[in-house]
Design a protein around this motif. Sequence first.
Motif, PDB file in Angstrom:
ATOM      1  N   LYS A 179       0.829  -1.210   0.000  1.00  0.00           N
ATOM      2  CA  LYS A 179       0.000   0.000   0.000  1.00  0.00           C
ATOM      3  C   LYS A 179       0.861   1.256   0.000  1.00  0.00           C
ATOM      4  O   LYS A 179       0.563   2.216  -0.703  1.00  0.00           O
ATOM      5  N   ALA A 206       0.893   4.045  -2.989  1.00  0.00           N
ATOM      6  CA  ALA A 206       0.552   5.432  -2.676  1.00  0.00           C
ATOM      7  C   ALA A 206       1.672   6.383  -3.093  1.00  0.00           C
ATOM      8  O   ALA A 206       1.418   7.431  -3.692  1.00  0.00           O
ATOM      9  N   ASN A 246       1.968   6.523  -6.997  1.00  0.00           N
ATOM     10  CA  ASN A 246       0.896   7.321  -7.583  1.00  0.00           C
ATOM     11  C   ASN A 246       1.069   8.808  -7.260  1.00  0.00           C
ATOM     12  O   ASN A 246       0.825   9.672  -8.104  1.00  0.00           O
ATOM     13  N   THR A 247       1.510   9.104  -6.056  1.00  0.00           N
ATOM     14  CA  THR A 247       1.733  10.498  -5.668  1.00  0.00           C
ATOM     15  C   THR A 247       2.788  11.142  -6.546  1.00  0.00           C
ATOM     16  O   THR A 247       2.620  12.279  -7.010  1.00  0.00           O
ATOM     17  N   THR A 269       1.244  12.124  -9.755  1.00  0.00           N
ATOM     18  CA  THR A 269       0.099  13.035  -9.793  1.00  0.00           C
ATOM     19  C   THR A 269       0.189  14.231  -8.858  1.00  0.00           C
ATOM     20  O   THR A 269      -0.709  15.073  -8.874  1.00  0.00           O
ATOM     21  N   ILE A 270       1.231  14.343  -8.071  1.00  0.00           N
ATOM     22  CA  ILE A 270       1.284  15.385  -7.040  1.00  0.00           C
ATOM     23  C   ILE A 270       1.191  16.794  -7.635  1.00  0.00           C
ATOM     24  O   ILE A 270       1.798  17.097  -8.656  1.00  0.00           O
ATOM     25  N   SER A 312       1.539  13.933   1.429  1.00  0.00           N
ATOM     26  CA  SER A 312       0.416  14.050   0.501  1.00  0.00           C
ATOM     27  C   SER A 312      -0.784  13.255   1.016  1.00  0.00           C
ATOM     28  O   SER A 312      -0.641  12.316   1.791  1.00  0.00           O
ATOM     29  N   ASP A 313      -1.967  13.624   0.573  1.00  0.00           N
ATOM     30  CA  ASP A 313      -3.188  12.941   1.007  1.00  0.00           C
ATOM     31  C   ASP A 313      -3.167  11.457   0.660  1.00  0.00           C
ATOM     32  O   ASP A 313      -3.666  10.628   1.404  1.00  0.00           O
ATOM     33  N   GLU A 314      -2.592  11.116  -0.481  1.00  0.00           N
ATOM     34  CA  GLU A 314      -2.574   9.722  -0.940  1.00  0.00           C
ATOM     35  C   GLU A 314      -1.782   8.824   0.008  1.00  0.00           C
ATOM     36  O   GLU A 314      -2.159   7.697   0.285  1.00  0.00           O
ATOM     37  N   VAL A 315      -0.658   9.321   0.505  1.00  0.00           N
ATOM     38  CA  VAL A 315       0.197   8.508   1.369  1.00  0.00           C
ATOM     39  C   VAL A 315      -0.377   8.430   2.783  1.00  0.00           C
ATOM     40  O   VAL A 315      -0.148   7.464   3.495  1.00  0.00           O
ATOM     41  N   ALA A 316      -1.168   9.420   3.180  1.00  0.00           N
ATOM     42  CA  ALA A 316      -1.761   9.446   4.524  1.00  0.00           C
ATOM     43  C   ALA A 316      -0.678   9.261   5.577  1.00  0.00           C
ATOM     44  O   ALA A 316      -0.734   8.388   6.423  1.00  0.00           O
TER      45      ALA A 316
END
Length: 160
Positions: free
Chosen positions: A37, A41, A44-45, A48-49, A126-130
Motif C-alpha cells: 500500500k 501510494a 501514484n503520488t 500526480t502530485i 500528501s493525502d494519498e500517502v496518509a
Amino acid sequence: MKYSLLLAAVAAQRFPVDDIFHTHCTMNTTLADSCDKAWAAIENTVKTIADPALGTYSLFKEQTNSWVWATRKGAPHNPQVDDILFTFEQSQDGTTCSVTGKSRRQTKSLYDYETNFCNVYNVLRSDEVAFNPVQWEKKSCRYAPPTEPFDLTDVRCSQY
C-alpha cells in the motif's frame, strides 16, 4: 522479501551517492501500513502530485513494491533537478513498513534551502500517502528544519 530487498539494494547502488559536492537528504520513517500500500501510494503520488512549491515531480524508474525513483524539477524560477529514491521494507509481522526517502541535487551545490528535505517530505505528507508515522528520523540531511516532530502543515515546504 529477500528478492525485493536485493532489488532495492541494486537501485540504491545506481542512485547517485551522497557527497560533499551535492546537497542531499536521507530520511527514514515507519508507516503503520503494508509496503504494498505504501509503495502504491508513493508511486501514484509521484505521478500526480500538485507540488505545493510549484515544481514538477516525474517518475524515472520503479520496481513494484520495492522502490520508486523520481526526479523533481524546481519551480520555473529554479531550474535545478533533484533525484529522489524511496525504498520499502516490510516488518516481519507485516504490520508496518519502513520507508527510506533520499533526495540529491543532480548538479553541484553547496546549499539547497531545505529543498532535498522537502522533496521527500512533500510526497510523504500528501493525502494519498496518509502520512502518519510510527517513527521518523532524519539521517543525513545537510539542510533540514531544526524541529522535530515535523509539523505536517509547515509552510516551509510549500515555498522552497
